[in-house]
Design a protein around this motif. Structure first.
Motif, PDB file in Angstrom:
ATOM      1  N   ALA A   1       9.988  -3.098  20.361  1.00  0.00           N
ATOM      2  CA  ALA A   1      10.969  -2.246  19.686  1.00  0.00           C
ATOM      3  C   ALA A   1      11.271  -2.756  18.280  1.00  0.00           C
ATOM      4  CB  ALA A   1      12.256  -2.183  20.513  1.00  0.00           C
TER       5      ALA A   1
ATOM      6  N   ILE B   1       9.153   4.168  22.714  1.00  0.00           N
ATOM      7  CA  ILE B   1      10.216   3.221  23.064  1.00  0.00           C
ATOM      8  C   ILE B   1      10.749   3.503  24.467  1.00  0.00           C
ATOM      9  CG2 ILE B   1      12.548   2.447  22.471  1.00  0.00           C
ATOM     10  CD1 ILE B   1      11.884   2.980  19.560  1.00  0.00           C
TER      11      ILE B   1
ATOM     12  N   PHE C   1       9.364  -6.296  25.462  1.00  0.00           N
ATOM     13  CA  PHE C   1       9.917  -5.019  25.028  1.00  0.00           C
ATOM     14  C   PHE C   1      10.754  -5.189  23.749  1.00  0.00           C
ATOM     15  CE2 PHE C   1      13.516  -2.011  25.086  1.00  0.00           C
ATOM     16  CZ  PHE C   1      12.801  -0.850  24.872  1.00  0.00           C
ATOM     17  N   HIS C   2      11.473  -6.288  23.656  1.00  0.00           N
ATOM     18  CA  HIS C   2      12.253  -6.567  22.444  1.00  0.00           C
ATOM     19  C   HIS C   2      11.341  -6.667  21.228  1.00  0.00           C
ATOM     20  CE1 HIS C   2      13.809  -9.577  19.513  1.00  0.00           C
ATOM     21  NE2 HIS C   2      14.902  -8.851  19.610  1.00  0.00           N
TER      22      HIS C   2
ATOM     23  N   SER D   1      10.821   1.154  28.230  1.00  0.00           N
ATOM     24  CA  SER D   1      12.213   0.867  28.578  1.00  0.00           C
ATOM     25  C   SER D   1      12.536   1.336  29.990  1.00  0.00           C
ATOM     26  CB  SER D   1      13.148   1.538  27.566  1.00  0.00           C
ATOM     27  OG  SER D   1      14.489   1.369  27.942  1.00  0.00           O
TER      28      SER D   1
END
Length: 230
Positions: free
Chosen positions: A27, A76, A23-24, A80
């Protein structure tokens, strides 16, 4: 384990930390693309001498720059929220451990056993053995079976603490009078280091966390020896 001049996260040692890393990266790529587009538009607007009346006053472009950010926010928000709910899932843990924060050490109680508990203090620099890490080693490690779901109940006896192990993607506040819980699965055997992540007084920097994940057979042998010693 972190190393000098490291820019990114530690290597993932749990499925949840792998999800957080993905996810990092997701994003960060969106942020990079937005930053590149904005920089290009700024440079183009400053340097060009041409003027287009349809860009200065256009309903179509206003619709685009309203809808496009909304779509990006959805791209996003959805992954998340997925990770947020996954981090709260605790499915049939094989072992439950209660971690209590004190000024300035941790104590662990294996609640599935009748009398298995111990305190974990940082080893002073002058007592370190060759190869041990300064400010990170403890006299008693929290030993767990590898590749098994572990539930950790976190609380504190005096002030606020925070039980955090970066490579496992775990961080939970320890609040006096309140019992918080978190869960994780180690992907492989190994030793994983963490520290208290809430300022808790003069020796806040000196209450490390060391988790040693071992095969199930070794864990059973360790627990038998600990019960005999107690």
């Amino acid at each position: 384990m972190a190393h000098p001049s490291q820019l990114g996260f530690q290597d993932a040692a749990s499925p949840m930390m792998e999800e957080l890393l993905h996810f990092h990266d997701h994003a960060l790529m969106i942020i990079f693309l937005i930053s590149t587009l904005v920089l290009y538009i700024i440079v183009a607007m400053v340097t060009t001498k041409l003027t287009n009346k349809f860009i200065l006053d256009s309903q179509e472009i206003e619709i685009i720059w309203t809808i496009l950010p909304a779509i990006i926010l959805i791209l996003i928000a959805l992954p998340s929220l997925r990770i947020l709910y996954l981090m709260d899932e605790i499915n049939d843990p094989h072992l439950t451990i209660k971690a209590m924060g004190h000024q300035w050490y941790w104590s662990y109680e294996y609640t599935d056993y009748e009398d298995l508990m111990f305190d974990s203090y940082m080893i002073p620099t002058q007592d370190l053995a060759p190869g041990q890490f300064r400010l990170l080693e403890t006299d008693h490690r929290m030993v767990i079976p590898a590749e098994s779901p572990i539930r950790v109940l976190v609380s504190a006896e005096d002030v606020l603490h925070s039980w955090a192990v970066p490579s496992l993607g775990v961080k939970m506040d320890a609040v006096p009078g309140r019992l918080n819980q978190t869960a994780f699965i180690t992907s492989r055997p190994g030793v994983f280091y963490g520290q208290c992540s809430e300022i808790c007084g003069a020796n806040h920097s000196f209450m490390p966390i060391v988790i040693e994940a071992v095969p199930l057979k070794h864990f059973e042998n360790w627990s038998s020896l600990m019960l005999q010693d107690s």
